[in-house]
Design an enzyme around this catalytic site. Sequence first.
Site, mmCIF file in Angstrom:
data_model
loop_
_atom_site.group_PDB
_atom_site.id
_atom_site.type_symbol
_atom_site.label_atom_id
_atom_site.label_comp_id
_atom_site.label_asym_id
_atom_site.label_seq_id
_atom_site.Cartn_x
_atom_site.Cartn_y
_atom_site.Cartn_z
ATOM 1 N N LYS A 63 14.203 17.198 -14.849
ATOM 2 C CA LYS A 63 14.922 16.135 -14.638
ATOM 3 C C LYS A 63 16.138 16.396 -14.299
ATOM 4 O O LYS A 63 16.732 15.724 -13.303
ATOM 5 C CB LYS A 63 14.661 15.140 -15.686
ATOM 6 C CG LYS A 63 15.161 13.743 -15.492
ATOM 7 C CD LYS A 63 15.121 12.863 -16.771
ATOM 8 C CE LYS A 63 13.713 12.574 -17.401
ATOM 9 N NZ LYS A 63 13.922 11.674 -18.300
ATOM 10 N N GLU A 79 6.163 16.105 -31.184
ATOM 11 C CA GLU A 79 7.296 15.911 -30.654
ATOM 12 C C GLU A 79 7.630 14.217 -30.731
ATOM 13 O O GLU A 79 8.872 14.074 -30.863
ATOM 14 C CB GLU A 79 7.540 16.257 -29.271
ATOM 15 C CG GLU A 79 8.969 16.272 -28.632
ATOM 16 C CD GLU A 79 9.230 16.957 -27.291
ATOM 17 O OE1 GLU A 79 9.054 18.344 -27.350
ATOM 18 O OE2 GLU A 79 9.043 16.256 -26.491
ATOM 19 N N LYS A 133 17.903 23.464 -28.008
ATOM 20 C CA LYS A 133 18.477 23.577 -26.521
ATOM 21 C C LYS A 133 20.182 23.997 -26.576
ATOM 22 O O LYS A 133 20.597 25.130 -25.867
ATOM 23 C CB LYS A 133 18.476 22.472 -25.559
ATOM 24 C CG LYS A 133 16.975 22.411 -25.236
ATOM 25 C CD LYS A 133 16.728 21.099 -24.256
ATOM 26 C CE LYS A 133 15.480 20.664 -23.910
ATOM 27 N NZ LYS A 133 15.244 19.661 -22.925
ATOM 28 N N GLY A 160 9.582 13.531 -21.101
ATOM 29 C CA GLY A 160 8.908 14.546 -20.360
ATOM 30 C C GLY A 160 7.500 14.850 -21.141
ATOM 31 O O GLY A 160 6.718 15.150 -20.114
ATOM 32 N N ARG A 161 7.032 14.441 -22.135
ATOM 33 C CA ARG A 161 5.897 14.789 -22.490
ATOM 34 C C ARG A 161 4.765 13.622 -22.129
ATOM 35 O O ARG A 161 3.570 13.627 -22.015
ATOM 36 C CB ARG A 161 5.473 14.792 -24.062
ATOM 37 C CG ARG A 161 6.208 13.496 -24.786
ATOM 38 C CD ARG A 161 6.455 13.966 -26.108
ATOM 39 N NE ARG A 161 7.071 12.867 -27.312
ATOM 40 C CZ ARG A 161 8.486 12.642 -27.201
ATOM 41 N NH1 ARG A 161 9.117 13.605 -26.357
ATOM 42 N NH2 ARG A 161 9.086 11.718 -27.631
ATOM 43 N N HIS A 184 -16.841 30.389 -35.804
ATOM 44 C CA HIS A 184 -16.694 31.810 -36.236
ATOM 45 C C HIS A 184 -15.557 32.283 -36.924
ATOM 46 O O HIS A 184 -15.352 33.431 -36.872
ATOM 47 C CB HIS A 184 -17.294 32.801 -35.151
ATOM 48 C CG HIS A 184 -18.858 32.329 -34.825
ATOM 49 N ND1 HIS A 184 -19.964 32.934 -35.195
ATOM 50 C CD2 HIS A 184 -19.380 31.372 -33.722
ATOM 51 C CE1 HIS A 184 -20.991 32.443 -34.625
ATOM 52 N NE2 HIS A 184 -20.503 31.694 -33.961
ATOM 53 N N GLU A 241 15.356 27.252 -19.196
ATOM 54 C CA GLU A 241 14.388 28.250 -19.073
ATOM 55 C C GLU A 241 13.722 28.015 -17.552
ATOM 56 O O GLU A 241 13.535 28.782 -16.860
ATOM 57 C CB GLU A 241 13.159 28.216 -20.010
ATOM 58 C CG GLU A 241 13.522 28.293 -21.600
ATOM 59 C CD GLU A 241 14.008 27.121 -22.309
ATOM 60 O OE1 GLU A 241 13.855 27.220 -23.387
ATOM 61 O OE2 GLU A 241 14.479 26.243 -21.529
#
Length: 552
Positions: free
Chosen positions: A209, A356, A515, A270-271, A387, A215
């Site tokens: 955005k 979040e 951040k 964002g999510r 398992h 990153e």
Amino acid sequence: MIPETTLDQTAAWKTLANHADDIRHQHMRDWFAQDPDRAGKFTLDACGITLDFSKNLINDEVMTALFDLAKQESVEAKRDAMFDGAIVNHTEQRAVLHTALRNFSGAPVKVDGKDVMPDIRQTQAKMRQFSEAFHNKELKGYTGKIITQVVAIGIGGSFLGPKIMSEALKPCWIKDVDVHFVANVDGCHLHDVLSELDHEETLIIMSSKSFSTQETLRNTLTAKEWFFTQGGEQKDIAKHFIAISSNVKAATEFGIDEKNIFPMWDWVGGRYSLWSAIGLPIALRIGFDNYEAMLKGAYEMDCHFKTAPLNQNLPVIMALLGIWYVNFHHAQSHVLLPYYHYLRGFPAYVQQLDMESNGKRVAGDDTVVGYATGPVIWGSEGTNGQHSFHQLIHQGNVLIPADFMLPLNVPNQHAEHHAMLASNCFGQTQALMQGKTFQACFDDLASQGLDDKTRTALATHKTMPGNKPSNTLLFEQLDPQTLGALVALYEHKVFVQGAIWGVNSFDQWGVELGKVLGNQVLDKIENTEATLDFDSSTNQLISRFRAANPTK
């Protein structure tokens, strides 16, 4: 001193606490034996999804008290405010309108008095046009080669949503197209992806955005350096890089053609961004018509969430069950178990969505929350977990509610495989609910020639208490529309829980702090002459990293 919230002092909360004390002395297997219609009473269908929540530690009284809690905390009014574009993200003074991105009603949706639907429709038309040009092999690189490879660079919701939804819809993938997703700033991942590609046939999608996410920007700059070392030049960037960002200036300065910049809006977190242009890689992977079907499935769930009574509302019921376990049975985690290989990434998607959103300690009235506001979300595909970690769910002392998911039909269905998959899914929910008594275990050992002492000891270890709660979600098949509805179901579940807990589900200050501190530390790592003025542990770690990576 910040005061604490009073939710846990309310009448509805105290009623539920009393019910929890009563329920601890009861067992689900007795309820099923006493009520042949229990499954039917606690099963609902909506938007292509069946929710069987009968294997939960609930009865009519508990459900009534949970619905009373939702009414007490004005869940319906808070829901309506979100859909109407009110400022529900009060710490950032933003509306929350990811639902507008899948609004097929034809009705306007206003933010600050402006209808946002024309901009949304324009962006979706641009996405369709770009996707169709890509699939029609009309997109060509600077040497005239057809673009066939896509590298989607993002992080958080800009990565998880597109990647996991694309994986879930693998049967819809378009041939002769490859979409690679990169988020990790660890250079090994990007190196492995780029080393297999021809830069003349590759499109890089940068999703940020702000166009400044640390990153994402670093990975995009590295991709740009790779492009140049392979023979591309700055003037060729326009044919090989596109951006999904609100920072048009930064994107154009990077060299991206303005017509290849897709917009973002502040009212999309964002999510929740896979419904926006962030979902472009999904459209490139499965075709825009299938992507639009996802939007329509989510819209159907939005309509269900807005209109269904609380006691028939899938997101509300799932949210209330979660609160029942977190706050009244001390559950600290919730496991998602998709019995479908292509849906294996879904737990990771919900992990970000849930943790979040509701991992908060301060309520909307600026008071400290004195109760748990969210479980750890985790999970894996069935039957693999049976398992390994299912052991803890079956016999551990920690209560771990579970969501089992199964499509009734799958692509390229192999009857025996699918029947085995279903039997494992249903058998696990039965075993968790029913358990196995000491007497049953003791009797099973009768034919083994053991003395009573040995039988008793072994039966003790084999005993499983049962009474472990689970939901089962079935769908006819996991097509794009059903997947859209499933994602929206969990979105709204998270919203309802945040509304009841009183937290802002739409900010993420913990993420923002990480951040900021990450950038500060990076500056000290790169500037080796800078004085280290952090705590002694961080200073020591930076010093060791500097020593291992001397300036060249």
